[in-house]
Design a protein around this motif. Structure first.
Motif: not given
Length: 411
Positions: A198-201, A205-206, A216-218
């Motif tokens: 859920e966190i990754r999703g 976006p949020d 950025h997301l590693q």
């Protein structure tokens, strides 16, 4: 034997000027490949002089060949540090556990590349049969890339090198069949994995626009790690990572439960377990007043299994407490067949500290750290063997361990 070794080292560094020997050794080892007859002639002359100086030492001592190798790699202080370690622990090191960023390489002094001298010492360890475990928070593909570039494809795929990546969520040990890649996160309970899904999703976006622009997301397989789009350690990196930490705490709370107080619960819990997180919350004037005792047991039980890590001006991360560098190291040691480990752990951060503490508590090794490591790491290292090295000088520490093993080999 202990007195004899001390006496031989004392005589070695008293009667011989060993600095030129080390300079010749470094030149011969690190001489870049050049298509030049003059350069090759110079290298050969240096190589011949190196062997002559080693022969002079070898002919003077009972264990002369070993002492010559020691003199070519360590100055007096380093050699006596090595012999003190050997006499304290009574055994050689049989595996290296090495962090990469700010340990093997340091942006402050080596342009964020692993220095050539460090790579050469690692090659010498490999040639001597030493298992090497690279233990990092980075993604597997990143680590494979720069290790192949630095050490070569043959060493990385030799079967004697293992990569613990994403701070312990996976282990990659080429040449070991079905055990080559172990996805340790697959063993977690569905309830924990659902939280991460859920966190990754939602994480990108949020995210507010300031975070989407500033970090950025590693590209992890499992952990959720925010990295700054600014130079690590800079004021802008600090600001965006502090904001990212608060955002991840709230996302985690949302994934764990839907109670109105969930954000306060998450901030209260993680402030209590991590002083650095508490400091960030205080600086943002959002430290909650709710006590941990007011958090429901079901929520506490999930928080207990999920780690939130803050690395000042570097990263904010959510990971599993059941999957840390210690779990990854234990899995790597098992695959490598090391049943009685005595390791050297080198690192700079709180995730490395856990491995150091594991090695100390299990009496399975010693710890070393760069002088700019976190205060917790430096406190541990200074309280044990005081193996602190200068920024960008990981090769110096590795040579001490190399000399320790040379001394252990003297019968």
């Amino acid at each position: 034997m202990e007195t004899q070794q001390y006496d031989q080292l004392y005589q070695l560094y008293t009667e011989f000027d060993t600095q030129p020997l080390r300079e010749y050794q470094d030149f011969v080892d690190l001489f870049p490949p050049l298509d030049s007859r003059v350069a090759l002639t110079h290298w050969q002359e240096a190589s011949n002089e190196l062997e002559r100086k080693k022969t002079d030492i070898a002919e003077m001592f009972t264990d002369g060949e070993t002492l010559a190798e020691i003199a070519a790699r360590a100055d007096r202080d380093a050699a006596f540090t090595a012999i003190d370690l050997y006499n304290k622990y009574g055994r050689s090191v049989n595996a290296l556990i090495l962090d990469v960023d700010e340990t093997l390489r340091s942006a402050g002094g080596t342009d964020n590349e692993i220095p050539r001298e460090t790579l050469h010492v690692l090659t010498e360890f490999h040639d001597a049969g030493m298992p090497i475990i690279i233990c990092t928070g980075q993604t597997l593909e990143n680590v494979k890339g720069f290790m192949i570039q630095g050490l070569g494809n043959e060493i990385v795929h030799s079967g004697n090198l293992s990569i613990v990546y994403e701070a312990g969520t996976g282990v990659f040990t080429p040449g070991h069949g079905s055990d080559t890649k172990q996805l340790l996160y697959e063993s977690l309970d569905p309830a924990v994995r659902d939280v991460f899904d859920e966190i990754r999703g939602r994480v990108l976006p949020d995210a507010p626009s300031s975070l989407r622009r500033g970090c950025h997301l590693q590209g992890n397989e499992f952990n959720v790690t925010l990295k700054p789009n600014f130079e690590t350690g800079s004021d802008r990196a600090e600001a965006v990572i502090d904001e990212g930490l608060l955002y991840l705490l709230d996302l985690l709370a949302d994934a764990v439960c839907d109670a109105p107080e969930r954000h306060e619960w998450a901030r209260s819990y993680y402030a209590a377990v991590d002083p650095e997180i508490k400091s960030v919350l205080e600086s943002k004037e959002c430290l909650p007043t709710v006590a941990i005792t007011e958090i429901p047991d079901a929520v506490i039980s999930l928080f207990d299994r999920i780690d939130v890590a803050y690395y000042h001006a570097d990263a904010a991360e959510i990971s599993s407490r059941e999957l840390n560098k210690v779990a990854g190291v234990e899995a790597a040691l098992s695959v490598l067949g090391i049943t009685d480990p005595f390791v050297t752990v080198m690192g700079d951060s709180k995730s490395d500290l856990r491995v150091m503490q594991w090695a100390s508590e299990q009496n399975t090794g010693l710890a070393a750290a760069p002088s700019h490591a976190s205060e917790g790491v430096l406190s541990h290292v200074r309280e044990t063997d005081e193996l602190v090295f200068d920024r960008g000088k990981s090769a110096d520490m590795l040579r001490i361990i190399y000399v320790l093993n040379l001394l252990a080999a003297i019968q």
